[in-house]
Scaffold this motif. Structure first.
Motif, PDB file in Angstrom:
ATOM      1  N   MET A  55     -15.053  -7.102  -9.165  1.00  0.00           N
ATOM      2  CA  MET A  55     -13.860  -7.384  -9.974  1.00  0.00           C
ATOM      3  C   MET A  55     -12.604  -7.734  -9.182  1.00  0.00           C
ATOM      4  O   MET A  55     -11.558  -8.006  -9.769  1.00  0.00           O
ATOM      5  N   HIS A  56     -12.691  -7.725  -7.855  1.00  0.00           N
ATOM      6  CA  HIS A  56     -11.519  -8.164  -7.086  1.00  0.00           C
ATOM      7  C   HIS A  56     -11.927  -8.614  -5.688  1.00  0.00           C
ATOM      8  O   HIS A  56     -12.412  -7.821  -4.886  1.00  0.00           O
ATOM      9  N   SER A  57     -11.721  -9.902  -5.435  1.00  0.00           N
ATOM     10  CA  SER A  57     -12.061 -10.425  -4.109  1.00  0.00           C
ATOM     11  C   SER A  57     -11.105 -11.553  -3.735  1.00  0.00           C
ATOM     12  O   SER A  57     -10.379 -12.080  -4.587  1.00  0.00           O
ATOM     13  N   HIS A  58     -11.095 -11.850  -2.440  1.00  0.00           N
ATOM     14  CA  HIS A  58     -10.436 -13.060  -1.925  1.00  0.00           C
ATOM     15  C   HIS A  58     -11.460 -13.646  -0.960  1.00  0.00           C
ATOM     16  O   HIS A  58     -11.385 -13.411   0.254  1.00  0.00           O
ATOM     17  N   LEU A  59     -12.443 -14.350  -1.496  1.00  0.00           N
ATOM     18  CA  LEU A  59     -13.513 -14.882  -0.647  1.00  0.00           C
ATOM     19  C   LEU A  59     -12.973 -15.911   0.338  1.00  0.00           C
ATOM     20  O   LEU A  59     -13.609 -16.211   1.347  1.00  0.00           O
ATOM     21  N   SER A 196      -3.631  -9.587 -10.980  1.00  0.00           N
ATOM     22  CA  SER A 196      -2.571  -9.277 -10.017  1.00  0.00           C
ATOM     23  C   SER A 196      -2.863  -7.976  -9.272  1.00  0.00           C
ATOM     24  O   SER A 196      -3.815  -7.273  -9.593  1.00  0.00           O
ATOM     25  N   HIS A 197      -2.036  -7.712  -8.263  1.00  0.00           N
ATOM     26  CA  HIS A 197      -2.086  -6.448  -7.532  1.00  0.00           C
ATOM     27  C   HIS A 197      -0.957  -5.564  -8.035  1.00  0.00           C
ATOM     28  O   HIS A 197       0.121  -6.057  -8.329  1.00  0.00           O
ATOM     29  N   ILE A 198      -1.207  -4.261  -8.095  1.00  0.00           N
ATOM     30  CA  ILE A 198      -0.135  -3.337  -8.487  1.00  0.00           C
ATOM     31  C   ILE A 198      -0.231  -2.050  -7.666  1.00  0.00           C
ATOM     32  O   ILE A 198      -1.332  -1.555  -7.399  1.00  0.00           O
ATOM     33  N   THR A 259      -5.112  -4.687  -9.915  1.00  0.00           N
ATOM     34  CA  THR A 259      -5.923  -4.081  -8.857  1.00  0.00           C
ATOM     35  C   THR A 259      -5.121  -3.103  -8.004  1.00  0.00           C
ATOM     36  O   THR A 259      -3.968  -3.388  -7.666  1.00  0.00           O
ATOM     37  N   HIS A 260      -5.756  -2.006  -7.673  1.00  0.00           N
ATOM     38  CA  HIS A 260      -5.308  -0.895  -6.807  1.00  0.00           C
ATOM     39  C   HIS A 260      -4.746   0.297  -7.598  1.00  0.00           C
ATOM     40  O   HIS A 260      -5.408   1.305  -7.712  1.00  0.00           O
ATOM     41  N   GLY A 261      -3.499   0.199  -8.099  1.00  0.00           N
ATOM     42  CA  GLY A 261      -2.960   1.280  -8.931  1.00  0.00           C
ATOM     43  C   GLY A 261      -3.005   2.651  -8.280  1.00  0.00           C
ATOM     44  O   GLY A 261      -3.260   3.648  -8.942  1.00  0.00           O
ATOM     45  N   THR A 310     -14.068  -5.260  -4.021  1.00  0.00           N
ATOM     46  CA  THR A 310     -14.102  -5.056  -2.566  1.00  0.00           C
ATOM     47  C   THR A 310     -12.802  -5.483  -1.901  1.00  0.00           C
ATOM     48  O   THR A 310     -12.556  -5.150  -0.752  1.00  0.00           O
ATOM     49  N   ASP A 311     -11.972  -6.268  -2.622  1.00  0.00           N
ATOM     50  CA  ASP A 311     -10.841  -6.966  -2.016  1.00  0.00           C
ATOM     51  C   ASP A 311     -11.389  -7.895  -0.930  1.00  0.00           C
ATOM     52  O   ASP A 311     -12.599  -8.155  -0.885  1.00  0.00           O
ATOM     53  N   SER A 312     -10.543  -8.427  -0.061  1.00  0.00           N
ATOM     54  CA  SER A 312     -11.039  -9.431   0.883  1.00  0.00           C
ATOM     55  C   SER A 312     -11.698  -8.772   2.090  1.00  0.00           C
ATOM     56  O   SER A 312     -11.454  -7.595   2.388  1.00  0.00           O
TER      57      SER A 312
HETATM   58 ZN   LIG Z   1      -6.400  -8.364  -3.252  1.00  0.00          ZN
END
Ligand SMILES: [Zn+2]
Length: 410
Positions: A55-59, A196-198, A259-261, A310-312
Motif C-alpha cells: 500500500m505504499h511504495s516509491h519504486l 500522501s505522507h502524514i 502513510t506513517h501516522g 514498504t515505502d521506498s
Molecule cells: Zn513514502
C-alpha cells in the motif's frame, strides 16, 4: 504464459477459507472455480494465496542506498542522488517492480516523481497499480499552475486496465493548503484515493510546533536545497501539527490514504476514524529514518482502516511485505497479518470485488509458494497455515500470476 491447473497442497482463498488438495480453475483472466484434485505426483509442495498488496511504495527509488538518518537529511540526500547522471528512472522502477513480484506482490500503491517512466514500466511488467503523481509546491500563488500541469500530465499518460492514476501531494509540510484543496477536489470527482505522507517524524511535527527548533533547522536546509518554502513560513505558523494542517484547511475526507501516522494524537486518530480516512504503516522505513512506530493496536481498537507498505528501498532493506510484517510493533494474529496485505488493503482501495482474495469471478492474481519445511508439510491440516504462508524462511515464492498470466517465476 497462462496458468495450467495444478493440484496444490493448500489453497488459501481468504482468511476464513482454506482448501486442501485443490485446483484453481481459470477462464482467461478470471477465477471460475475450484476443484479437488487427485493427489498425485507434484512439482513441489505448494500453498496458493491471493496476490499481495503493497500500500505504499516509491519504486522509482529502488537502486539508491542511503544512510539511515533523520527524515530531512535523508530527503536532502535523496534529491542529490536523483540528480546524478547515472540515475535512470526507468531502471529504478523496473528493478523495484521485479523485486516486488519476486516477493509475491501483485498490486502496488506507487508514489512517483517520474510518471512516464513509471507508468511505462508498470504496464510492461503486468503488475497492477494505483500510481500517484507526486506533487510539491508550498507557494499558494503557484497552486493553480502546478495543479493544471499535473492534470495535463496525468491525462497524457498511457491508459491500461491494470493501472489507476491518482494524485499524491507529498506531505502537509511542503504542499500549500490551496494545492491540497485542488488535489482533493479532483480525487472526489474522479473517485480516487488521494495519497500522501502524514506524521512520519518528530522533526516534521517539530516543524509545525516550533519553526525555530534545532530539528526545524534540518528541514530548512532541505527546503533550501530544493529552493522551496523560504519566505513561505508564515503560511504554516497557524498549524499545530501535520494533521492540524488538514483539519484547519477542511481537507478531512474518506478519500485520503495517509502513510506513517506515527505521532498522531488520540483526538486526531478519532477524527481519522470519524472521516473514514485510511492509514498505512511502514515499520521498517520508520526504523530506518530513526522514528518511532505507529500504534497500530490503537488504530485497530479505534476501528481505523489500515494496511501495510514498504515505502521506498532507499529507506528500507528490501520490498518484501512478508518481512515487513515481522516488524510490526504490535503482534497481530497471523490471520490479521494476512488480511492486512490482502483483503483489507483491497477494501481500502475499493477493489475488493476484484482482488484481495481468491473467489469465483475475481481476478486470477495469485502466488504459488513452495513449502521448504518438510516437517510442516506432514501435518498441514493441523498447523497455523497462515503463519506458514507468511513465513518467508519456510516457504518461497515460486510463481506469481496476474490476470491468469505468469509474471514471475523463481
Ligand atoms: Zn513514502
Amino acid at each position: 504464459m497462462a496458468y495450467k491447473p495444478y493440484t496444490h497442497d493448500v489453497l488459501i482463498k481468504n482468511s476464513n477459507e482454506i482448501l486442501y488438495d485443490a485446483e484453481i480453475n481459470l477462464e482467461q483472466d478470471k477465477i471460475v472455480g475450484f476443484s479437488s484434485g487427485a493427489p498425485g505426483p507434484k512439482r513441489f509442495k505448494s500453498i496458493v494465496l491471493p496476490g499481495l498488496i503493497n500500500m505504499h511504495s516509491h519504486l522509482c527509488f529502488s537502486k539508491i542506498k542511503l544512510d539511515s538518518q533523520n527524515l530531512f537529511s535523508w530527503l536532502k540526500d535523496l534529491v542529490t542522488e536523483s540528480q546524478k547522471p547515472e540515475f535512470l528512472p526507468s531502471e529504478q522502477v523496473s528493478q523495484g517492480i521485479q523485486e516486488s513480484l519476486s516477493y509475491g506482490t501483485t498490486f502496488v500503491v506507487e508514489n512517483t516523481n517520474y510518471p512516464f517512466e513509471t507508468s511505462r514500466a508498470l504496464i510492461d511488467s503486468g503488475i497492477k497499480a494505483l500510481m500517484g503523481i507526486e506533487i510539491f509546491g508550498s507557494d499558494p500563488n503557484f497552486a493553480q499552475k502546478i495543479f493544471q500541469e499535473k492534470i495535463a500530465l496525468l491525462d497524457s499518460l498511457p491508459k491500461d486496465k491494470n493501472i489507476f492514476y491518482a494524485l499524491s501531494p507529498h506531505a502537509t509540510y511542503d504542499v500549500s493548503a490551496l494545492l491540497w484543496k485542488f488535489c482533493l477536489e479532483w480525487s472526489q470527482k474522479n473517485n480516487r484515493l488521494l495519497l500522501s505522507h502524514i506524521s512520519e517524524s518528530l522533526a516534521e511535527e517539530k516543524w509545525f510546533s516550533d519553526h525555530d527548533s534545532a530539528e526545524s533547522q534540518l528541514a530548512k536546509e532541505f527546503w533550501a536545497s530544493i529552493n522551496s518554502l523560504e519566505a513561505k513560513l508564515d503560511n504554516w505558523k497557524k498549524y499545530k501539527s501535520s494533521f492540524d494542517f488538514l483539519l484547519q484547511s477542511n481537507l478531512l475526507d474518506s478519500n485520503l490514504l495517509l502513510t506513517h501516522g506515527v505521532y498522531l494524537s488520540e483526538q486526531e486518530l478519532d477524527l481519522i476514524q470519524q472521516y473514514q480516512i485510511k492509514l498505512v504503516t511502514c515499520p521498517r522505513s520508520n526504523e530506518y529514518l530513526l522514528n518511532d512506530q505507529a500504534d497500530i493496536k490503537n488504530w485497530q481498537n479505534k476501528k481505523i482502516q489500515f494496511a501495510l507498505g514498504t515505502d521506498s528501498k532507499a529507506s528500507n532493506h528490501d520490498l518484501d511485505l512478508r518481512e515487513e510484517l515481522k516488524h510490526l510493533t504490535h503482534d497481530l494474529s497471523s490471520q490479521e497479518k494476512f488480511e492486512m496485505i490482502t483483503i483489507k488493503a483491497a477494501t481500502m482501495l475499493g477493489l475488493d470485488s476484484e482482488i484481495g482474495s481468491l473467489e469465483q469471478f475475481k481476478s486470477a492474481d495469485f502466488v504459488v509458494l513452495e513449502i521448504l519445511d518438510l516437517n510442516n508439510y506432514q501435518d498441514l491440516r493441523n498447523i497455523d497455515i497462515f503463519a506458514l504462508a507468511l513465513d518467508n524462511k519456510k516457504t518461497r515464492v515460486r510463481e506469481v500470476f496476474v490476470n491468469g498470466s505468469l509474471v514471475y517465476k523463481f
